[in-house]
Design an enzyme around this catalytic site. Structure first.
Site, PDB file in Angstrom:
ATOM      1  N   GLU A 249       0.840  -1.201   0.000  1.00 38.63           N
ATOM      2  CA  GLU A 249       0.000   0.000   0.000  1.00 38.63           C
ATOM      3  C   GLU A 249       0.867   1.239   0.000  1.00 38.63           C
ATOM      4  OE1 GLU A 249      -3.039   0.131   2.981  1.00 38.63           O
ATOM      5  OE2 GLU A 249      -3.296  -2.042   2.948  1.00 38.63           O
ATOM      6  N   LYS A 251       2.045   4.645   1.491  1.00 40.92           N
ATOM      7  CA  LYS A 251       2.107   5.100   2.883  1.00 40.92           C
ATOM      8  C   LYS A 251       1.866   6.600   2.902  1.00 40.92           C
ATOM      9  CE  LYS A 251       4.892   4.751   7.027  1.00 40.92           C
ATOM     10  NZ  LYS A 251       4.517   6.083   7.459  1.00 40.92           N
ATOM     11  N   ARG A 256      -3.253   9.265  11.873  1.00 42.62           N
ATOM     12  CA  ARG A 256      -4.023   8.035  11.858  1.00 42.62           C
ATOM     13  C   ARG A 256      -5.367   8.257  12.528  1.00 42.62           C
ATOM     14  NH1 ARG A 256      -1.038   2.409  13.150  1.00 42.62           N
ATOM     15  NH2 ARG A 256      -2.792   0.990  12.953  1.00 42.62           N
ATOM     16  N   ARG A 271      -4.318   8.331  16.966  1.00 41.10           N
ATOM     17  CA  ARG A 271      -3.377   7.228  17.223  1.00 41.10           C
ATOM     18  C   ARG A 271      -3.200   6.995  18.713  1.00 41.10           C
ATOM     19  NH1 ARG A 271       1.439   5.520  18.408  1.00 41.10           N
ATOM     20  NH2 ARG A 271       2.669   4.193  17.016  1.00 41.10           N
ATOM     21  N   GLU A 300      -5.643   6.854   7.180  1.00 45.03           N
ATOM     22  CA  GLU A 300      -4.730   7.972   7.414  1.00 45.03           C
ATOM     23  C   GLU A 300      -5.403   9.222   6.855  1.00 45.03           C
ATOM     24  OE1 GLU A 300      -1.964   7.400   9.094  1.00 45.03           O
ATOM     25  OE2 GLU A 300      -0.573   9.012   8.626  1.00 45.03           O
ATOM     26  N   PHE A 340      -7.216   2.018   5.392  1.00 52.91           N
ATOM     27  CA  PHE A 340      -6.307   0.899   5.139  1.00 52.91           C
ATOM     28  C   PHE A 340      -6.636  -0.367   5.912  1.00 52.91           C
ATOM     29  CE2 PHE A 340      -3.907   3.823   8.023  1.00 52.91           C
ATOM     30  CZ  PHE A 340      -3.843   3.003   9.139  1.00 52.91           C
ATOM     31  N   ARG A 414       3.897  -4.513  17.447  1.00 55.34           N
ATOM     32  CA  ARG A 414       4.735  -4.230  16.285  1.00 55.34           C
ATOM     33  C   ARG A 414       5.202  -5.565  15.742  1.00 55.34           C
ATOM     34  NH1 ARG A 414       6.551   0.506  14.839  1.00 55.34           N
ATOM     35  NH2 ARG A 414       6.322   1.485  16.873  1.00 55.34           N
ATOM     36  N   LYS A 420       7.270  -1.361   7.009  1.00 54.21           N
ATOM     37  CA  LYS A 420       7.324  -0.049   6.358  1.00 54.21           C
ATOM     38  C   LYS A 420       8.662   0.165   5.673  1.00 54.21           C
ATOM     39  CE  LYS A 420       8.097   2.043  10.908  1.00 54.21           C
ATOM     40  NZ  LYS A 420       7.452   2.758  11.996  1.00 54.21           N
TER      41      LYS A 420
HETATM   42  P1  ATP Z   1       4.560   3.767  14.329  1.00 53.88           P
HETATM   43  O1  ATP Z   1       3.135   4.129  14.061  1.00 53.88           O
HETATM   44  O2  ATP Z   1       4.998   2.543  13.599  1.00 53.88           O
HETATM   45  O3  ATP Z   1       4.969   3.852  15.764  1.00 53.88           O
HETATM   46  P2  ATP Z   1       5.152   6.281  13.292  1.00 53.88           P
HETATM   47  O4  ATP Z   1       3.942   6.805  13.933  1.00 53.88           O
HETATM   48  O5  ATP Z   1       6.422   7.027  13.434  1.00 53.88           O
HETATM   49  O6  ATP Z   1       5.472   4.808  13.684  1.00 53.88           O
HETATM   50  P3  ATP Z   1       5.525   5.513  10.686  1.00 53.88           P
HETATM   51  O7  ATP Z   1       6.780   4.849  11.112  1.00 53.88           O
HETATM   52  O8  ATP Z   1       5.644   6.595   9.711  1.00 53.88           O
HETATM   53  O9  ATP Z   1       4.730   6.126  11.841  1.00 53.88           O
HETATM   54  O10 ATP Z   1       4.535   4.376  10.122  1.00 53.88           O
HETATM   55  C1  ATP Z   1       3.373   3.893  10.654  1.00 53.88           C
HETATM   56  C2  ATP Z   1       2.176   4.785  10.394  1.00 53.88           C
HETATM   57  O11 ATP Z   1       1.943   4.965   9.003  1.00 53.88           O
HETATM   58  C3  ATP Z   1       0.848   4.216  10.856  1.00 53.88           C
HETATM   59  O12 ATP Z   1       0.679   4.407  12.242  1.00 53.88           O
HETATM   60  C4  ATP Z   1      -0.164   4.993  10.025  1.00 53.88           C
HETATM   61  O13 ATP Z   1      -0.526   6.167  10.718  1.00 53.88           O
HETATM   62  C5  ATP Z   1       0.611   5.419   8.804  1.00 53.88           C
HETATM   63  N1  ATP Z   1       0.123   4.875   7.520  1.00 53.88           N
HETATM   64  C6  ATP Z   1       0.071   5.568   6.372  1.00 53.88           C
HETATM   65  N2  ATP Z   1      -0.365   4.832   5.352  1.00 53.88           N
HETATM   66  C7  ATP Z   1      -0.624   3.601   5.839  1.00 53.88           C
HETATM   67  C8  ATP Z   1      -1.104   2.396   5.265  1.00 53.88           C
HETATM   68  N3  ATP Z   1      -1.409   2.293   3.976  1.00 53.88           N
HETATM   69  N4  ATP Z   1      -1.233   1.322   6.090  1.00 53.88           N
HETATM   70  C9  ATP Z   1      -0.931   1.401   7.397  1.00 53.88           C
HETATM   71  N5  ATP Z   1      -0.475   2.523   8.000  1.00 53.88           N
HETATM   72  C10 ATP Z   1      -0.309   3.613   7.237  1.00 53.88           C
END
Ligand code: ATP
Length: 578
Positions: A249, A251, A256, A271, A300, A340, A414, A420
């Protein structure tokens, strides 16, 4: 009936211990004395709250109120209480000592049980409007009048949000299992239940009423799930090696959202699982209009300029997380939600169904519009994955999320169900979401600023401690310096955070661990000054080389910060990258 005196004695015992096993056994003994009608209240109090955070119940008492209440109850003047507090540095200890020397005995003292104390706190939280300040002080004074000195210590700390027993949620869940079946064999179903409703009190109560219900626990609208989290790998090849054929997908870099619907009611959660419903009326309207009667899905939210077909940046999108000026914001930054995952649909708990199945349901539910399914493709080899990654970067997105077709929704965990792959920040290889634990004054040409740098820590999940990993000393704009100074001045502390393990020289100011910042860096190195990952025998911890601030992560709480084991993993990934 659980007497509050027993609770306070247990809290005192917990404070002197640091081992998880010991703490579990101590808590389990207390849980054995607790009925199903009381366990929810006790579990919330141990967490230092009255209800799950998304209920938005806040005691709303500041230090001033508490000083007044102690003064009334112990028969001192507020100034005398203040003077004592200056010496002790802990209002809980001040209350304990002054109440033990109580000058004016209250006429009638009743033995309090847990329900009495909890309900009194609830009353304090619920009193609002004109005259509520006096009422809150009066209610807290009454509580202290009935309290023993030891009970007062914990009542005051709780009221100030500084209970900090060092008991994490996993310990509470272990203790529930040990208290009932004598071992940790019920931990797994308890853990799952907690991860899919985020309400420790509700889980504990349901469990004591019926362990069977916990085994078959189902998700429910308006009880938000802890978000599933993604692992990271550094190359498309590694991802394909791990997942094989997978869903990939786009990103999106927004915030979130977890959307819940039942009949005419809709709630949106962030989140951090805070309620955001009132801030996003256009999203609420769209969810209301969906055919499904009962629904939980995630997406998102990203501001999108339809006219110019342009995504706004994360920073711009974040302006939608506000409580005022919503109408204007809606116009300036109209949101799209890229959906998503789907977790619940008309009575069907979908969290245990494979991703491929959930994705099918998602795609039929969201045609184009403000709510739309995230772009997704089935990928069979590294070249296809690489191509999608490049496409995402050229269209201004953040990277891709590769998803295991067979994996369930891994609430609160996790796991490699999601992996990612993100674009890098200049030379930076990755970013860490660290907790600010201290800050420095400006130096040299920046000496006029009361801010010059940050001391950053990550969370060790095994020990529950914070461990330092970086000192960011430069690269702040003047605006950033002013805003950090304002923000951190309010949470300055005399002592280092209780849970912090550090070797580095003390910063100019310690702060209460409250804010999370995203930090980019060039490399992770071994360091004699930082404690991240430092264990007996390994001699050195990990440090971030050339750390620099990316942004404040207002959408993350301390418990969502990067963990020591993630830093360790990133250290390992560096080698595979090179
Ligand atoms: P994490 O949520 O893993 O602690 P983070 O908040 O720093 O880390 P990222 O590392 O950038 O975020 O990646 C995870 C986040 O990406 C998810 O929490 C979600 O908000 C976002 N996201 C964006 N697109 C998608 C997608 N297609 N599927 C799942 N998550 C997505």
């Amino acid at each position: 009936m659980l007497i509050f005196g027993d609770v306070a004695r247990t809290f005192q015992e917990l404070e002197s211990k640091s081992g998880r096993l010991e703490m579990t056994d101590i808590l389990a003994e207390l849980f054995k004395k607790t009925t199903a009608g009381e366990i929810d209240k006790l579990a919330y109090l141990i967490q230092g709250q009255l209800a799950p955070p998304y209920e938005g119940i806040d005691l709303g008492v500041g230090e001033r109120f508490v000083v007044e209440a102690i003064a009334h109850s112990a028969g001192y003047s507020p100034e005398q209480v203040d003077r004592h507090y200056k010496k002790s540095g802990d209002l809980g200890a001040t209350a304990e000592e002054l109440l033990s020397k109580k000058k004016q005995q209250a006429l009638s003292v009743r033995e309090m049980d847990i329900a009495y104390v909890y309900n009194a706190f609830m009353k304090i939280a619920r009193s609002g409007g004109p005259g509520s300040q006096e009422l809150k002080i009066k209610l807290l004074t009454e509580l202290l009048n009935n309290a023993s000195a030891l009970e007062a210590r914990f009542i005051v700390r709780f009221a100030l949000g500084r209970l900090r027993l060092g008991v994490g949620d996993p310990t509470i869940l272990d203790a529930l299992s040990v208290a009932t079946v004598g071992d940790k064999s019920m931990r797994e179903p308890l853990d799952r239940a907690y991860n899919v409703c985020s309400d420790i009190g509700y889980v504990a109560k349901t469990y004591l009423e019926s362990p069977e219900k916990i085994k078959g626990f189902r998700v429910q609208p308006f009880k938000p799930l802890m978000p599933a989290l993604a692992e990271r790998l550094s190359t498309p090849k590694e991802i394909m090696g791990k997942l094989g054929k997978c869903g990939v997908e786009m990103k999106y870099d927004g915030f979130r959202l977890q959307c819940h619907k039942k009949a005419n009611k809709v709630e949106l959660y962030s989140r951090k699982l805070e309620r955001m419903t009132l801030m996003l009326p256009e999203v609420v309207r769209e969810v209301e209009g969906l055919k499904a009667k009962e629904l939980i899905f995630e997406g998102e939210a990203l501001a999108y300029d339809a006219k110019h077909k342009r995504y706004f940046s994360f920073q711009e999108t974040m302006h939608r997380k506000r409580k005022h000026g919503i109408k204007e914001a809606q116009k300036e930054l109209p949101l799209n939600v890229f959906c998503f995952d789907i977790l619940y649909l008309d009575g069907r708990d979908m969290t245990n169904e494979p991703y491929a199945e959930r994705r099918r349901a998602l795609e039929t539910l969201f045609p184009k519009g403000i709510l739309r399914a995230s772009e997704c493709r089935l990928v069979e080899n590294t070249a296809e994955l690489e191509k999608l990654f490049q496409e995402s970067i050229t269209s201004g997105l953040e990277g891709i999320m590769a998803k295991d077709l067979n994996a369930p929704y891994t609430a609160g965990k996790r796991k490699f169900a999601w992996i990612k792959l993100k674009k890098s920040y200049g030379k930076a290889v990755d970013t860490v979401d660290g907790v600010i634990v201290g800050y420095y004054l400006g130096k040299g040409s920046r000496a006029e600023f009361e801010f010059g740098g940050l001391l950053i820590a990550v969370r060790n999940e095994d020990t529950g401690k914070l461990e330092t990993v970086a000192k960011i000393g430069s690269g702040f704009s003047e605006d950033e310096m002013v805003s950090f100074e304002k923000m951190l001045d309010k949470i300055k502390a005399k002592e280092p955070p209780e849970d912090l393990v550090y070797l580095i020289e003390a910063p100019d100011f310690w702060v209460e661990p409250k804010y999370v910042v995203e930090v980019a860096f060039d490399e992770i190195t071994k360091s004699p000054t930082h404690t991240c990952g430092l264990r007996e025998g390994n001699g050195k911890g990990y440090a971030l080389r050339f750390p620099r601030l990316v942004q404040v992560r207002k959408d993350k709480a301390v418990k969502d910060a990067t963990t020591t084991s993630e830093v360790e993993e990133m250290f390992g990934l560096q080698h595979s990258r090179s």
